[in-house]
Design a protein around this motif. Structure first.
Motif: not given
Ligand code: NAP
Length: 325
Positions: A226-231, A251-256, A201-217
């Protein structure tokens, strides 16, 4: 003697105890404040449980309160007067009491037209939201952000603030009922993070670009999403770990080429000038109705232990205060 609620050791709501506290007279740059309303924050629960450190025990809990100046020390330089209405949210814990002696450097004067209860509900969360959307990740118009816990206290303020910055806000919550609260607080879209199609759903909203930031408590429970949604070059902004630690690796960070930051209000809002400036901005937004403070529940001082039980049992979240009549 004033009534106060302290802990001698960390633990469940049973460690909270009402005591009579001798607060003494304000010295030098100190001020005696009679509280009228206290902010109820999940942060207090985390202090109580020991998830967030308290320097010395026993300690009175609570990080946020509003009240009236009753007495001044001899070296007050901040133009404070007896009778002024003031609030604070960055002093060491100690707000769960009827009166408190506190250093003048923490105090913020409250404008006449903003009620005490509103300030008690919004000061701590507003200060935090301010640095999250302006500094941890500077939201620009049209950027897409994902806000977890969007129906929670801080979540509601972050979402409204991000909307004011003309970003596209995706509010993430745990139930359909909470989606309504997220949408009421400025979210452009609301998603349920328990939904297995949430990332799609998030990828659909962002046209597969992902989000710029995730705010997470929330941390552990929402980190995979969160990490799957980030562009590409997106940032994971952690400001709490309600469900436990989010596993983060290079390695997670370097994936994108992602970024990750853990944040604290005490680093961003440490000096007098920043506190006063941010408070002015919060009050101005409230005045202009750009920020709506929707108080969910008002507990009585005698009900503090019940309020903690309600937070613990997840019966209450959002903007809640403790009234002192
Ligand atoms: N870093 C800082 O500077 C700073 C400053 C202030 C506060 N905080 C942190 O911000 C976090 C949120 O505070 P708040 O006062 O806004 O809390 P809140 O009103 O209770 O909101 C927290 C939200 O988290 C979600 N959640 C997910 N798992 C949960 C669980 N196991 N128990 C309870 N809630 C859960 C809930 O929404 P869903 O059910 O929809 O998931 C809830 O609405 C806290 O961890 C606090 O320490 C950090």
């Amino acid at each position: 003697m004033v009534r106060a609620v302290q802990i001698k050791r960390t633990g469940g709501p049973e460690v909270l105890e009402f005591i009579g506290k001798n607060i003494g007279e304000p010295k030098d740059e100190e001020v005696l404040v009679r509280h009228t309303a206290i902010g109820l924050n999940r942060y207090d629960l985390e202090h109580r449980k020991g998830f967030r450190k308290i320097k010395d025990l026993p300690s009175v809990l609570g990080v946020e309160a509003v009240g009236v100046v009753e007495k001044l020390g001899k070296k007050i330089s901040d133009g404070l007067k007896v009778g002024d209405r003031v609030g604070y949210c960055t002093a060491p814990p100690g707000a769960y009491c009827e009166k408190r002696v506190i250093h003048q450097k923490y105090l913020i004067k409250i404008p006449d037209e903003i009620p005490d209860e509103t300030v008690a509900a919004v000061l701590f969360k507003g200060m935090t939201a301010h640095y999250l959307v302006n500094q941890s990740y500077k939201i620009k118009p049209s950027t897409v952000v994902l806000v977890h816990g969007a129906s929670g206290g801080l979540g509601q303020i972050i979402c409204q603030w991000a909307k004011n910055k003309k970003s596209v806000v995706i509010g993430s919550v745990s139930s359909d009922e909470k989606m309504k609260i997220a949408l009421k607080n400025g979210c452009t879209y609301a998603v349920n993070y328990n939904d297995k199609d949430c990332v799609s759903k998030i990828m659909e909203i962002t046209q597969n670009k992902g989000v710029g930031a995730v705010y997470d408590p929330i941390g552990y429970a929402t980190s995979k999403l969160s990490f799957e949604s980030l562009g590409k070059f997106g940032i994971y902004v952690s400001y709490g770990q309600i469900s436990g630690r989010a596993p983060v690796s290079f390695s997670l960070l370097s994936s994108r080429s992602l970024f990750a930051t853990g944040t604290s209000i005490y680093h961003y809002k440490h000096d007098r000038f920043t506190l006063a400036l941010t408070a002015m901005e919060i009050f101005e937004m409230v005045r202009k109705k750009l920020l709506t403070v929707r108080i969910n529940k008002k507990y009585k001082f005698d009900e503090i232990i019940k309020a903690h039980r309600d937070m613990e049992d997840r019966k209450v979240s959002g903007l809640n205060i403790i009234k002192i009549s």
